[in-house]
Every structure is written in structure tokens, then in C-alpha cells.
Design a protein around this motif. Sequence first.
Motif, mmCIF file in Angstrom:
data_model
loop_
_atom_site.group_PDB
_atom_site.id
_atom_site.type_symbol
_atom_site.label_atom_id
_atom_site.label_comp_id
_atom_site.label_asym_id
_atom_site.label_seq_id
_atom_site.Cartn_x
_atom_site.Cartn_y
_atom_site.Cartn_z
ATOM 1 N N MET A 187 1.041 -1.292 -0.176
ATOM 2 C CA MET A 187 -0.029 -0.070 -0.042
ATOM 3 C C MET A 187 0.826 1.368 0.061
ATOM 4 S SD MET A 187 -2.963 0.965 2.823
ATOM 5 C CE MET A 187 -3.905 -0.536 2.604
ATOM 6 N N ASN A 188 0.674 2.137 -1.159
ATOM 7 C CA ASN A 188 1.466 3.342 -0.946
ATOM 8 C C ASN A 188 1.054 4.412 -0.160
ATOM 9 O OD1 ASN A 188 -0.657 4.751 -2.211
ATOM 10 N ND2 ASN A 188 0.203 4.118 -4.217
ATOM 11 N N GLN A 189 1.782 5.615 -0.020
ATOM 12 C CA GLN A 189 1.388 6.728 1.052
ATOM 13 C C GLN A 189 -0.034 7.099 0.723
ATOM 14 O OE1 GLN A 189 3.613 7.168 3.670
ATOM 15 N NE2 GLN A 189 1.565 8.144 4.379
ATOM 16 N N THR A 190 -0.371 7.529 -0.567
ATOM 17 C CA THR A 190 -1.561 7.911 -0.917
ATOM 18 C C THR A 190 -2.843 7.183 -0.427
ATOM 19 O OG1 THR A 190 -0.485 8.926 -2.786
ATOM 20 C CG2 THR A 190 -3.225 8.917 -2.833
ATOM 21 N N GLN A 191 -2.565 5.684 -0.930
ATOM 22 C CA GLN A 191 -3.739 4.703 -0.489
ATOM 23 C C GLN A 191 -3.883 4.697 1.148
ATOM 24 O OE1 GLN A 191 -1.675 1.411 -2.548
ATOM 25 N NE2 GLN A 191 -3.447 1.166 -3.856
ATOM 26 N N MET A 192 -2.641 4.871 1.906
ATOM 27 C CA MET A 192 -2.510 4.809 3.153
ATOM 28 C C MET A 192 -3.289 5.886 4.131
ATOM 29 S SD MET A 192 0.856 2.882 5.004
ATOM 30 C CE MET A 192 1.989 4.188 4.693
ATOM 31 N N ASN A 193 -3.334 6.986 3.345
ATOM 32 C CA ASN A 193 -3.832 8.251 3.587
ATOM 33 C C ASN A 193 -5.346 8.388 3.401
ATOM 34 O OD1 ASN A 193 -1.338 9.313 4.438
ATOM 35 N ND2 ASN A 193 -1.245 10.794 2.749
ATOM 36 N N GLU A 194 -5.604 7.693 2.360
ATOM 37 C CA GLU A 194 -7.124 7.613 1.845
ATOM 38 C C GLU A 194 -7.844 6.596 2.903
ATOM 39 O OE1 GLU A 194 -7.095 6.245 -2.189
ATOM 40 O OE2 GLU A 194 -6.887 8.367 -2.839
ATOM 41 N N LYS A 195 -7.088 5.312 3.147
ATOM 42 C CA LYS A 195 -7.626 4.564 4.057
ATOM 43 C C LYS A 195 -7.904 5.212 5.426
ATOM 44 C CE LYS A 195 -7.402 0.023 6.534
ATOM 45 N NZ LYS A 195 -6.756 -1.315 6.509
ATOM 46 N N ALA A 196 -6.936 5.852 6.056
ATOM 47 C CA ALA A 196 -6.780 6.458 7.325
ATOM 48 C C ALA A 196 -7.997 7.646 7.259
ATOM 49 C CB ALA A 196 -5.505 7.248 7.352
ATOM 50 N N GLU A 197 -8.091 8.293 6.284
ATOM 51 C CA GLU A 197 -9.342 9.229 5.954
ATOM 52 C C GLU A 197 -10.662 8.588 6.200
ATOM 53 O OE1 GLU A 197 -8.903 12.091 3.143
ATOM 54 O OE2 GLU A 197 -6.955 12.458 3.717
ATOM 55 N N TYR A 198 -10.741 7.629 5.329
ATOM 56 C CA TYR A 198 -11.945 6.678 5.369
ATOM 57 C C TYR A 198 -12.280 6.159 6.830
ATOM 58 C CZ TYR A 198 -15.992 3.872 4.098
ATOM 59 O OH TYR A 198 -17.150 3.356 3.716
ATOM 60 N N VAL A 199 -11.510 5.317 7.177
ATOM 61 C CA VAL A 199 -11.826 4.855 8.540
ATOM 62 C C VAL A 199 -12.192 5.915 9.787
ATOM 63 C CG1 VAL A 199 -10.572 3.541 10.483
ATOM 64 C CG2 VAL A 199 -10.130 2.808 8.040
ATOM 65 N N HIS A 200 -11.517 6.961 9.670
ATOM 66 C CA HIS A 200 -11.794 8.084 10.478
ATOM 67 C C HIS A 200 -13.077 8.486 10.197
ATOM 68 C CE1 HIS A 200 -11.782 12.429 12.058
ATOM 69 N NE2 HIS A 200 -11.160 11.874 12.957
ATOM 70 N N SER A 201 -13.736 8.732 9.050
ATOM 71 C CA SER A 201 -15.102 9.064 8.933
ATOM 72 C C SER A 201 -15.833 7.902 9.382
ATOM 73 C CB SER A 201 -15.324 9.428 7.628
ATOM 74 O OG SER A 201 -15.347 8.208 6.507
ATOM 75 N N VAL A 202 -15.731 6.851 9.181
ATOM 76 C CA VAL A 202 -16.477 5.579 9.590
ATOM 77 C C VAL A 202 -16.801 5.813 11.292
ATOM 78 C CG1 VAL A 202 -16.722 3.207 9.887
ATOM 79 C CG2 VAL A 202 -16.222 4.184 7.659
ATOM 80 N N PHE A 203 -15.566 5.697 11.867
ATOM 81 C CA PHE A 203 -15.474 5.736 13.285
ATOM 82 C C PHE A 203 -16.396 7.157 13.902
ATOM 83 C CE2 PHE A 203 -12.986 2.285 12.629
ATOM 84 C CZ PHE A 203 -13.729 1.062 13.549
ATOM 85 N N GLU A 204 -16.061 8.023 13.202
ATOM 86 C CA GLU A 204 -16.648 9.189 13.796
ATOM 87 C C GLU A 204 -18.050 9.106 13.753
ATOM 88 O OE1 GLU A 204 -14.474 12.942 14.396
ATOM 89 O OE2 GLU A 204 -14.613 11.293 15.524
ATOM 90 N N SER A 205 -18.632 8.534 12.740
ATOM 91 C CA SER A 205 -19.956 8.537 12.435
ATOM 92 C C SER A 205 -20.886 7.314 13.179
ATOM 93 C CB SER A 205 -20.421 8.373 11.134
ATOM 94 O OG SER A 205 -20.069 7.040 10.573
ATOM 95 N N ILE A 206 -20.148 6.292 13.776
ATOM 96 C CA ILE A 206 -20.535 5.176 14.344
ATOM 97 C C ILE A 206 -20.333 5.273 16.111
ATOM 98 C CG2 ILE A 206 -20.666 3.650 12.503
ATOM 99 C CD1 ILE A 206 -18.392 2.216 13.618
ATOM 100 N N ALA A 207 -19.846 6.248 16.385
ATOM 101 C CA ALA A 207 -19.088 6.323 17.781
ATOM 102 C C ALA A 207 -20.337 6.106 18.762
ATOM 103 C CB ALA A 207 -18.637 7.478 18.235
ATOM 104 N N ASP A 208 -21.523 6.549 18.571
ATOM 105 C CA ASP A 208 -22.724 6.271 19.603
ATOM 106 C C ASP A 208 -23.168 4.790 19.558
ATOM 107 O OD1 ASP A 208 -22.365 8.951 20.429
ATOM 108 O OD2 ASP A 208 -23.866 9.837 18.952
#
Length: 239
Positions: free
Chosen positions: A1-22
Motif C-alpha cells: 500500500m503506497n502513501q496515498t492509499q494509506m492516507n485515503e484508508k486513514a481518512e475513510y476509517v476516521h469518517s466511519v468511526f466518527e459516524s458510528i461512535a454512539d
Amino acid sequence: MNQTQMNEKAEYVHSVFESIADEYDKMNNVISFGSHVAWRNYTMKQMNIQPGQKALDVACGTADWSIALAQAVGKDGSVIGLDFSQNMLDVGAYKVSQKGVGHIVDLVNGDAMKLPYEDNTFDFATIGFALRNVPDIQIVLNEMARVVKPGGKVVSLEVSKPPFIPYRKLFYFYFYNILPLVAKWTVNKYEQYAWLPKSLTNFPDSRELARMFQEAGLDPVQVKLFMGGVSALHIGIKP
């Protein structure tokens, strides 16, 4: 996984967890049929935590494991729960104060790929059901190994791939097809929980993960499978 893919995954995962926290705690119970608490209790026994020790709970989510660690290390110990989702940490902070362990647990918004701590700081570094969501598993394990003291333990409790192939296929069917529907009915979130099973697809099986623990300089590595391998515990000791 290159740096761009890693950044994209991190951003996507972040948005998922922000939205399912409750709903995160409720769904954890659904996903594991309530077993995740028993798995964690077993893990805590294996860790043999002593009062006064220091622990870092990486990708701590809503802080369940951080709280259990705090109860084990007691008032003379300390626990840091680190996560990159502020919404998860906010839910965690409420639970920490409810359990009366606010003087032991410090919740920090931080990056598992670049832990903001000195080498050889903690007796334990734990990660629960989050390793498959990080951009680079090896980097996170290396970081966890770096911050534990010699003789300290790096501990991962994670969804895994059952070694018995027919059972694995059955588990995959549940995880890919049934689970997202259950999430839709339970918490009205389909998209986010359809993504979580996919995070298992490229995740190493328990044997490969043990090898990655060794690659991080941890030896010996203890592995324990739960429910035929739908979940796996790895404990690596830093020489």
C-alpha cells in the motif's frame, strides 16, 4: 500500500468511526454475540497485570479496555487511551467518569502509526478490534513494541480467519452478508458496517500476524483462537 492509499484508508476509517461512535458499543455486542467481553477478560488474565503498572491502549475507541486496564493497575498505575476519533473519545470520556477511573485514565487524540511516547515507557500496549483498520499493521506493531519496556507485552485482540475452511466460509457469509443487514436494523447504518467485514479480507490470519509480531522484535509470541478462530489473541513479549 503506497502513501496515498494509506492516507485515503486513514481518512475513510476516521469518517466511519466518527459516524458510528454512539452505536459502537451496542454493535460490538451484536457482532460478537456478546463474547468480546469474555475474550477480553481471558486476555486480561493472561496479561497478569500488577498494581502500579503503566498501560497504553492503542485505538481505544470508546475506552472499554482502557477502563478494564485502569481497574487492574489501580490508583498507583496509569493508563493512556489513544484514538484518532474524537467522537469515540467523547463517548469513552463519559464512561471513564461513570466508572470513577478518571484519575487513572488519560484519553488522548493521537495516531497509532506515530505514537507520541518515548521508547520503553509502558508495561503493556494493547489494541482491541482495531488492528485491521490501521493503514499499516507492521508500522503500528513496530510502534507498540517500541514504546513498551523490555519484558513488556504487546497485546492484540482481533477478529480473525478461522483455519478450518468450511467454517471460515460460513463465518465470511455471516460477516459479509448478514452483519451489514443486522447493523441496518439495529442502528440504521448499512454502509459503515458493510465496510468493516471488508477490512478483514486483506488482514493476515493468526499465523501470519504472529510472524509480524516477531518482525516487530517481539519474542516469544503467544496465540490463542476463540470460537474456532473467528477471533484471535496475540501476546508478544519485548526481549
